[in-house]
Design a protein around this motif. Sequence first.
Motif, PDB file in Angstrom:
ATOM      1  N   PRO A  24       0.767  -1.293   0.071  1.00 36.98           N
ATOM      2  CA  PRO A  24      -0.093  -0.091  -0.035  1.00 36.98           C
ATOM      3  C   PRO A  24       0.942   1.396   0.083  1.00 36.98           C
ATOM      4  N   SER A  25       0.326   2.328  -0.833  1.00 42.42           N
ATOM      5  CA  SER A  25       0.989   3.668  -0.794  1.00 42.42           C
ATOM      6  C   SER A  25       2.618   3.360  -1.428  1.00 42.42           C
ATOM      7  N   ALA A  26       3.052   2.259  -2.003  1.00 44.24           N
ATOM      8  CA  ALA A  26       4.397   2.053  -2.386  1.00 44.24           C
ATOM      9  C   ALA A  26       4.303   1.746  -3.671  1.00 44.24           C
ATOM     10  N   SER A  27       5.569   1.880  -4.590  1.00 45.60           N
ATOM     11  CA  SER A  27       5.925   1.229  -5.715  1.00 45.60           C
ATOM     12  C   SER A  27       7.008   0.142  -5.362  1.00 45.60           C
ATOM     13  N   GLY A  36       5.921   8.633  -5.614  1.00 44.96           N
ATOM     14  CA  GLY A  36       6.266   9.877  -5.850  1.00 44.96           C
ATOM     15  C   GLY A  36       7.647   9.996  -6.553  1.00 44.96           C
ATOM     16  N   TYR A  37       8.271  11.106  -6.713  1.00 38.10           N
ATOM     17  CA  TYR A  37       9.739  11.252  -7.308  1.00 38.10           C
ATOM     18  C   TYR A  37      10.694  11.090  -6.313  1.00 38.10           C
ATOM     19  N   GLN A  38      11.465  10.092  -6.929  1.00 38.06           N
ATOM     20  CA  GLN A  38      12.748   9.797  -6.227  1.00 38.06           C
ATOM     21  C   GLN A  38      13.932   9.892  -6.928  1.00 38.06           C
ATOM     22  N   THR A  39      15.039   9.984  -6.377  1.00 38.87           N
ATOM     23  CA  THR A  39      16.208  10.175  -6.796  1.00 38.87           C
ATOM     24  C   THR A  39      17.184   8.954  -6.750  1.00 38.87           C
ATOM     25  N   GLN A  51      22.837  10.124 -11.669  1.00 38.35           N
ATOM     26  CA  GLN A  51      21.929  10.611 -10.850  1.00 38.35           C
ATOM     27  C   GLN A  51      20.649  11.184 -11.475  1.00 38.35           C
ATOM     28  N   LYS A  52      19.454  10.672 -11.355  1.00 36.34           N
ATOM     29  CA  LYS A  52      18.216  11.018 -12.191  1.00 36.34           C
ATOM     30  C   LYS A  52      17.207  10.813 -11.159  1.00 36.34           C
ATOM     31  N   THR A  53      16.184  11.894 -11.280  1.00 46.99           N
ATOM     32  CA  THR A  53      14.871  11.768 -10.417  1.00 46.99           C
ATOM     33  C   THR A  53      14.006  11.219 -11.384  1.00 46.99           C
ATOM     34  N   MET A  54      13.165  10.222 -10.997  1.00 53.38           N
ATOM     35  CA  MET A  54      12.258   9.306 -11.540  1.00 53.38           C
ATOM     36  C   MET A  54      10.850   9.232 -10.886  1.00 53.38           C
ATOM     37  N   PRO A  55       9.672   8.946 -11.638  1.00 55.32           N
ATOM     38  CA  PRO A  55       8.493   8.843 -10.877  1.00 55.32           C
ATOM     39  C   PRO A  55       8.370   7.511 -10.448  1.00 55.32           C
ATOM     40  N   PHE A  56       7.554   7.279  -9.246  1.00 53.04           N
ATOM     41  CA  PHE A  56       7.043   5.989  -8.739  1.00 53.04           C
ATOM     42  C   PHE A  56       5.666   6.156  -8.545  1.00 53.04           C
ATOM     43  N   GLN A  57       4.928   5.418  -9.288  1.00 54.08           N
ATOM     44  CA  GLN A  57       3.629   5.157  -8.953  1.00 54.08           C
ATOM     45  C   GLN A  57       3.107   4.380  -7.799  1.00 54.08           C
ATOM     46  N   VAL A  58       2.019   4.818  -7.148  1.00 57.50           N
ATOM     47  CA  VAL A  58       1.266   3.886  -6.190  1.00 57.50           C
ATOM     48  C   VAL A  58       1.031   2.622  -6.590  1.00 57.50           C
ATOM     49  N   ASN A  59       1.538   1.724  -6.289  1.00 59.19           N
ATOM     50  CA  ASN A  59       1.218  -0.052  -6.443  1.00 59.19           C
ATOM     51  C   ASN A  59       1.760  -0.036  -7.750  1.00 59.19           C
ATOM     52  N   GLY A  60       2.640   0.847  -8.421  1.00 60.38           N
ATOM     53  CA  GLY A  60       3.436   0.513  -9.474  1.00 60.38           C
ATOM     54  C   GLY A  60       4.383  -0.637  -9.499  1.00 60.38           C
ATOM     55  N   ASP A  75      22.404   5.990 -18.952  1.00 58.93           N
ATOM     56  CA  ASP A  75      21.198   6.507 -18.776  1.00 58.93           C
ATOM     57  C   ASP A  75      20.433   5.358 -18.035  1.00 58.93           C
ATOM     58  N   LEU A  76      19.156   5.817 -17.260  1.00 59.29           N
ATOM     59  CA  LEU A  76      18.298   4.745 -16.700  1.00 59.29           C
ATOM     60  C   LEU A  76      17.053   4.810 -17.515  1.00 59.29           C
ATOM     61  N   LEU A  77      16.609   3.554 -17.689  1.00 53.48           N
ATOM     62  CA  LEU A  77      15.327   3.227 -18.529  1.00 53.48           C
ATOM     63  C   LEU A  77      14.366   2.738 -17.700  1.00 53.48           C
ATOM     64  N   GLN A  78      13.368   3.323 -17.576  1.00 54.09           N
ATOM     65  CA  GLN A  78      12.290   2.652 -16.607  1.00 54.09           C
ATOM     66  C   GLN A  78      11.173   1.871 -17.462  1.00 54.09           C
ATOM     67  N   ILE A  79      10.873   0.801 -17.057  1.00 52.81           N
ATOM     68  CA  ILE A  79      10.294  -0.155 -17.998  1.00 52.81           C
ATOM     69  C   ILE A  79       9.146  -0.575 -16.926  1.00 52.81           C
ATOM     70  N   THR A  80       7.663  -0.544 -17.471  1.00 53.38           N
ATOM     71  CA  THR A  80       6.609  -1.092 -16.631  1.00 53.38           C
ATOM     72  C   THR A  80       6.694  -2.580 -16.662  1.00 53.38           C
ATOM     73  N   ASP A  81       6.391  -3.259 -15.537  1.00 56.54           N
ATOM     74  CA  ASP A  81       6.091  -4.721 -15.562  1.00 56.54           C
ATOM     75  C   ASP A  81       4.738  -5.083 -15.199  1.00 56.54           C
ATOM     76  N   SER A  82       3.941  -4.137 -15.263  1.00 55.56           N
ATOM     77  CA  SER A  82       2.320  -4.167 -15.064  1.00 55.56           C
ATOM     78  C   SER A  82       2.071  -5.373 -16.173  1.00 55.56           C
TER      79      SER A  82
END
Length: 357
Positions: free
Chosen positions: A144-147, A188-191, A204-213, A227-234
């Motif tokens: 809950p309330s986390a990614s 939220g946004y985390q570094t 060093q990069k700030t990236m978004p993290f969705q609730v329950n993502g 670079d950092l590549l954020q890939i959804t695993d949903s």
Amino acid sequence: MERNTRYFSSPARQGARVTDPGQIPVIPLPNPGEGGPVYPGDMDTGVTDPGQIPVVPLPNPGEGGPVYPGDMDTGVTDPGQIPVIPLPNPGEGGPVYPGSGGGSSTFPYLPGAGSSDNTGSWGCSGSICGGVTILPGIIGTVWPSASKTRFLNAAYGYQAFRVFVGNTRAANLLNYASVTGYGRVAAGYQTVTVTGTDGYIYIQKTMPFQVNGITTIAIINTASGLDLLQITDSCCPPTNGYSSFRVGNLAINTGPLDVIMSDGRVVYGDLRYKEVGAFKRIMPGTYQFFYADTELVPMPASADIETLDSAWLGVYPPHETFGSLYLNVVSNAIYTVYLLQSGTGRNQIQNMILMDR
């Protein structure tokens, strides 16, 4: 309209003490990034408001911020007004916390991090780090309330990394072609900070993290570094005995490629670097996939991947291929196959297979 202009001669020449600090001439502040005068203590200026004391400008977002070093006896009671050296730009290295071992620790010290041994909830997903490995994970759990996120090292030609999310160490020794388990991240946004084992900051990069993502963050090569590549695993949970399957291209030394089967079916067409195909439903069984550059038309995106007749196993398609994958698919699993670089030559690639449930 007459402009109200006031002129002042030198206080020394007037022989009078100036009580308005706004009339005291000072050295102009420098341009941003050039530093500036720092308040050394009581300069007998008559200025009692520390807000009028010129200080070193704070860095731009992402370059660090003020760290309270303790009582500097400056007369300033608000520690937020004490100038400090900004953290370096990404890739320029950074301070290293020596720890209690007299310099034996090489963990980068991040402001407010507390213990340098804060590993959070991450861990190594398997005893083997690197190579072609099937690494089980858990998809269904929700915090809950986390990614949830994990980190994958797809950066060819680099030594092992350490990875931090905010002040939490997510990976202590992440070798090439290896991945962490899923860890909990506040929404939220985390570094995210990637360093070498010597504390050198690569990115060093700030990236978004969705609730329950749920995501995978891949460390990848670029023409200018990392670079950092954020890939959804949903993914929709597999049902009726089926599984889910996808392929992602994280090999910078390839062009657009097709994922084909020896019977001519094209599972994915023109899969480019940093592109991850959509999940497809796949029946349990034994499959052989090939990577090639063809003009064939891919199968419909909504079409399932059906079992391959055993007569086709070991048969190469009538096209020039530069890699293959032999996979035994089980029921109710989620497969992601990442193509990683295996050499410096064109299209030299290897498979990395992640299996989650």
